[in-house]
Scaffold this motif. Sequence first.
Motif, PDB file in Angstrom:
ATOM      1  N   LYS A  30       0.836  -1.202   0.000  1.00 23.88           N
ATOM      2  CA  LYS A  30       0.000   0.000   0.000  1.00 23.88           C
ATOM      3  C   LYS A  30       0.876   1.260   0.000  1.00 23.88           C
ATOM      4  O   LYS A  30       0.594   2.234  -0.712  1.00 23.88           O
ATOM      5  N   ARG A  31       1.920   1.200   0.801  1.00 22.34           N
ATOM      6  CA  ARG A  31       2.812   2.356   0.896  1.00 22.34           C
ATOM      7  C   ARG A  31       3.512   2.600  -0.438  1.00 22.34           C
ATOM      8  O   ARG A  31       3.667   3.751  -0.882  1.00 22.34           O
ATOM      9  N   THR A  32       3.880   1.524  -1.089  1.00 21.83           N
ATOM     10  CA  THR A  32       4.549   1.654  -2.395  1.00 21.83           C
ATOM     11  C   THR A  32       3.627   2.327  -3.403  1.00 21.83           C
ATOM     12  O   THR A  32       4.050   3.204  -4.170  1.00 21.83           O
ATOM     13  N   TYR A  33       2.338   1.888  -3.430  1.00 21.28           N
ATOM     14  CA  TYR A  33       1.382   2.473  -4.366  1.00 21.28           C
ATOM     15  C   TYR A  33       1.121   3.941  -4.021  1.00 21.28           C
ATOM     16  O   TYR A  33       0.954   4.781  -4.910  1.00 21.28           O
ATOM     17  N   HIS A  34       1.088   4.228  -2.717  1.00 19.58           N
ATOM     18  CA  HIS A  34       0.870   5.608  -2.294  1.00 19.58           C
ATOM     19  C   HIS A  34       2.026   6.502  -2.771  1.00 19.58           C
ATOM     20  O   HIS A  34       1.803   7.590  -3.328  1.00 19.58           O
ATOM     21  N   GLU A  35       3.214   6.000  -2.578  1.00 16.85           N
ATOM     22  CA  GLU A  35       4.395   6.767  -2.985  1.00 16.85           C
ATOM     23  C   GLU A  35       4.443   6.943  -4.500  1.00 16.85           C
ATOM     24  O   GLU A  35       4.810   8.005  -5.018  1.00 16.85           O
ATOM     25  N   ALA A  36       4.061   5.874  -5.211  1.00 14.66           N
ATOM     26  CA  ALA A  36       4.043   5.963  -6.671  1.00 14.66           C
ATOM     27  C   ALA A  36       3.042   7.006  -7.128  1.00 14.66           C
ATOM     28  O   ALA A  36       3.303   7.773  -8.075  1.00 14.66           O
ATOM     29  N   ILE A 368      -7.661 -11.987 -11.299  1.00 15.78           N
ATOM     30  CA  ILE A 368      -7.194 -10.713 -10.758  1.00 15.78           C
ATOM     31  C   ILE A 368      -8.104 -10.312  -9.603  1.00 15.78           C
ATOM     32  O   ILE A 368      -9.305 -10.127  -9.813  1.00 15.78           O
ATOM     33  N   PRO A 369      -7.570 -10.168  -8.376  1.00 14.31           N
ATOM     34  CA  PRO A 369      -8.398  -9.776  -7.229  1.00 14.31           C
ATOM     35  C   PRO A 369      -8.727  -8.281  -7.301  1.00 14.31           C
ATOM     36  O   PRO A 369      -8.021  -7.433  -6.739  1.00 14.31           O
ATOM     37  N   THR A 370      -9.782  -7.952  -8.027  1.00 18.77           N
ATOM     38  CA  THR A 370     -10.120  -6.543  -8.259  1.00 18.77           C
ATOM     39  C   THR A 370     -10.463  -5.803  -6.978  1.00 18.77           C
ATOM     40  O   THR A 370     -10.281  -4.585  -6.890  1.00 18.77           O
ATOM     41  N   LYS A 371     -10.968  -6.522  -5.982  1.00 14.38           N
ATOM     42  CA  LYS A 371     -11.272  -5.858  -4.716  1.00 14.38           C
ATOM     43  C   LYS A 371      -9.981  -5.381  -4.053  1.00 14.38           C
ATOM     44  O   LYS A 371      -9.922  -4.289  -3.463  1.00 14.38           O
ATOM     45  N   GLU A 372      -8.942  -6.201  -4.160  1.00 11.67           N
ATOM     46  CA  GLU A 372      -7.635  -5.778  -3.636  1.00 11.67           C
ATOM     47  C   GLU A 372      -7.097  -4.601  -4.443  1.00 11.67           C
ATOM     48  O   GLU A 372      -6.538  -3.650  -3.902  1.00 11.67           O
ATOM     49  N   TYR A 373      -7.270  -4.701  -5.772  1.00 12.92           N
ATOM     50  CA  TYR A 373      -6.771  -3.611  -6.612  1.00 12.92           C
ATOM     51  C   TYR A 373      -7.437  -2.289  -6.244  1.00 12.92           C
ATOM     52  O   TYR A 373      -6.785  -1.230  -6.262  1.00 12.92           O
ATOM     53  N   LYS A 374      -8.724  -2.318  -5.933  1.00 16.79           N
ATOM     54  CA  LYS A 374      -9.421  -1.092  -5.545  1.00 16.79           C
ATOM     55  C   LYS A 374      -8.731  -0.450  -4.340  1.00 16.79           C
ATOM     56  O   LYS A 374      -8.592   0.779  -4.261  1.00 16.79           O
ATOM     57  N   LEU A 375      -8.279  -1.294  -3.407  1.00 15.08           N
ATOM     58  CA  LEU A 375      -7.574  -0.787  -2.223  1.00 15.08           C
ATOM     59  C   LEU A 375      -6.274  -0.097  -2.622  1.00 15.08           C
ATOM     60  O   LEU A 375      -5.983   1.029  -2.184  1.00 15.08           O
ATOM     61  N   TYR A 376      -5.493  -0.749  -3.530  1.00 15.72           N
ATOM     62  CA  TYR A 376      -4.216  -0.177  -3.929  1.00 15.72           C
ATOM     63  C   TYR A 376      -4.402   1.028  -4.844  1.00 15.72           C
ATOM     64  O   TYR A 376      -3.625   1.992  -4.817  1.00 15.72           O
ATOM     65  N   SER A 378      -6.829   3.048  -4.613  1.00 17.10           N
ATOM     66  CA  SER A 378      -7.198   4.146  -3.710  1.00 17.10           C
ATOM     67  C   SER A 378      -5.946   4.751  -3.073  1.00 17.10           C
ATOM     68  O   SER A 378      -5.846   5.976  -2.893  1.00 17.10           O
ATOM     69  N   GLU A 379      -4.971   3.880  -2.725  1.00 14.01           N
ATOM     70  CA  GLU A 379      -3.714   4.373  -2.169  1.00 14.01           C
ATOM     71  C   GLU A 379      -2.960   5.232  -3.196  1.00 14.01           C
ATOM     72  O   GLU A 379      -2.383   6.278  -2.874  1.00 14.01           O
ATOM     73  N   TYR A 380      -2.972   4.743  -4.439  1.00 14.41           N
ATOM     74  CA  TYR A 380      -2.307   5.504  -5.499  1.00 14.41           C
ATOM     75  C   TYR A 380      -2.972   6.861  -5.672  1.00 14.41           C
ATOM     76  O   TYR A 380      -2.300   7.897  -5.811  1.00 14.41           O
ATOM     77  N   LEU A 381      -4.336   6.878  -5.673  1.00 14.15           N
ATOM     78  CA  LEU A 381      -5.067   8.136  -5.817  1.00 14.15           C
ATOM     79  C   LEU A 381      -4.777   9.072  -4.649  1.00 14.15           C
ATOM     80  O   LEU A 381      -4.627  10.294  -4.840  1.00 14.15           O
ATOM     81  N   GLN A 382      -4.713   8.505  -3.441  1.00 13.79           N
ATOM     82  CA  GLN A 382      -4.407   9.342  -2.278  1.00 13.79           C
ATOM     83  C   GLN A 382      -3.031  10.001  -2.418  1.00 13.79           C
ATOM     84  O   GLN A 382      -2.835  11.178  -2.073  1.00 13.79           O
ATOM     85  N   GLY A 383      -2.047   9.230  -2.913  1.00 11.41           N
ATOM     86  CA  GLY A 383      -0.717   9.811  -3.142  1.00 11.41           C
ATOM     87  C   GLY A 383      -0.783  10.933  -4.173  1.00 11.41           C
ATOM     88  O   GLY A 383      -0.134  11.976  -4.020  1.00 11.41           O
ATOM     89  N   ALA A 412     -14.346   6.402 -12.919  1.00 10.31           N
ATOM     90  CA  ALA A 412     -14.547   5.865 -14.273  1.00 10.31           C
ATOM     91  C   ALA A 412     -13.568   4.733 -14.557  1.00 10.31           C
ATOM     92  O   ALA A 412     -13.913   3.738 -15.212  1.00 10.31           O
ATOM     93  N   HIS A 413     -12.350   4.876 -14.068  1.00  9.31           N
ATOM     94  CA  HIS A 413     -11.341   3.832 -14.267  1.00  9.31           C
ATOM     95  C   HIS A 413     -11.770   2.526 -13.602  1.00  9.31           C
ATOM     96  O   HIS A 413     -11.671   1.447 -14.213  1.00  9.31           O
ATOM     97  N   LEU A 414     -12.223   2.618 -12.362  1.00  5.92           N
ATOM     98  CA  LEU A 414     -12.651   1.404 -11.642  1.00  5.92           C
ATOM     99  C   LEU A 414     -13.848   0.748 -12.331  1.00  5.92           C
ATOM    100  O   LEU A 414     -13.939  -0.475 -12.411  1.00  5.92           O
TER     101      LEU A 414
END
Length: 432
Positions: A30-36, A368-376, A378-383, A412-414
């Motif tokens: 999660k932190r990696t996606y946030h930083e990215a 592909i675990p899309t529910k997990e992807y939504k979490l990551y 969201s982290e990317y969007l927050q970053g 829209a992406h999700l």
Amino acid sequence: MMGLKDLVKLKPKETVIQIKDEQPNEEARKRTYHEAGYRDSSRNTGNSQTLSICLDAIYAKFENEEKELQHKQEELKKPYAQEQLEKESEIKGFQVAIDNANEKIAHNEDKNQDVEKLIKELKFEITDLPQNPDAYGIPAKQGASTKFWIGIGALIPITIYLFMFYTSVVYSAMIREFTYGSTKIFAPKSIVRAWESGFQDFATVIFAPFIFIGLGYLIHMFYQKKNIASYFKLAAIIVVTLIFDILLAFFIERKLWELNAVSLKDKFGFAEAIKSQEFWLIIFLGFIVYLIWGFIFDFVMEEHKEKDKIKNAIRKRNEQITLHKEQIHDNKTKIDEVRVLIQEIKEKISKAKGRINELQRIIDGTIIPTKEYKLYASEYLQGWLTFINEKLVISKFENDKLISECLEISKAHLAKIGVREDYHNTIFTKTH
């Protein structure tokens, strides 16, 4: 606005860490996606249009990461593999059910063939039985039906004759008054004249013949028992009938004698009666015919009994044929029901095989675990939004507008990649 040169600054392959074939730490990921997200936003000054491209790239990288996690893929595919085994086991059970159903059909068809053979045999017996009753264990005489109808043909006119004879003789012997103009023994209109004389005379004349017919019936009853006591009773019946006829003939002869008597002192007795031809004629026409009627009646009844034996045997066989036909109908109904059941099972097998093929494509493909992807995501969007809020120097109005656009882009992406609340995974099946 950002130009094309600014868009090419994005290097997605540098934004996500490399994932080995093992489950990464969720917080670190999660932190990696946030930083990215923060880093990519800084490179593109938080541009909302660029966010859409970055999210697509992030999702592509996420897919690649998940494909490389073989152990995780196996865990995700376990329910589908288990369902596949269950469907295969279900098909085996269905196949056993079809085999059992086919055995039932074959069994019922064999039973119907056996029953149809029995029906053919019974129909042949019905045709052959009247000619060869002994061959079927029936103690009946051959041609009983023909003899019976011949006996009936002789019995009916003799019965009519006896009725007419005894009505006339009884009327002449007990009621009639002879005159010089009517000296005939028989009275042609005895029934009419008896009616004119009164009901009692009429009843006497009408019912008297049935006495002789009843005595003739007793001949049959005693004769069929075939024992000494019955023979004595039979002899007694014949003697009684003979005496009755003798008395009738005697009374008629006496009336005729009295009509022609010269002196009142003369008396008529049996010695005089037996000398008269009319006396013997009455006995012969009455008693002898009565005996003939009795023995013919006995013959007819015996033939009827023989005929009934054959008739009952035929009736029983017809009843058996009816029961066998009902059995065949019931078996055919069962066969039709089983065939419908087999068709239903085959449809279930077809559906199960289709599901197995579908499951196999899932197993051969990628989950592909899309529910997990939504979490990551969201982290990317927050970053991405963190950079906008902390580092991008714009007015509050432009800031709020940009954030709103980014949120819509993310939504829209999700939706585009199929992230839904009721779906946990996106399945990419293998295509051939």
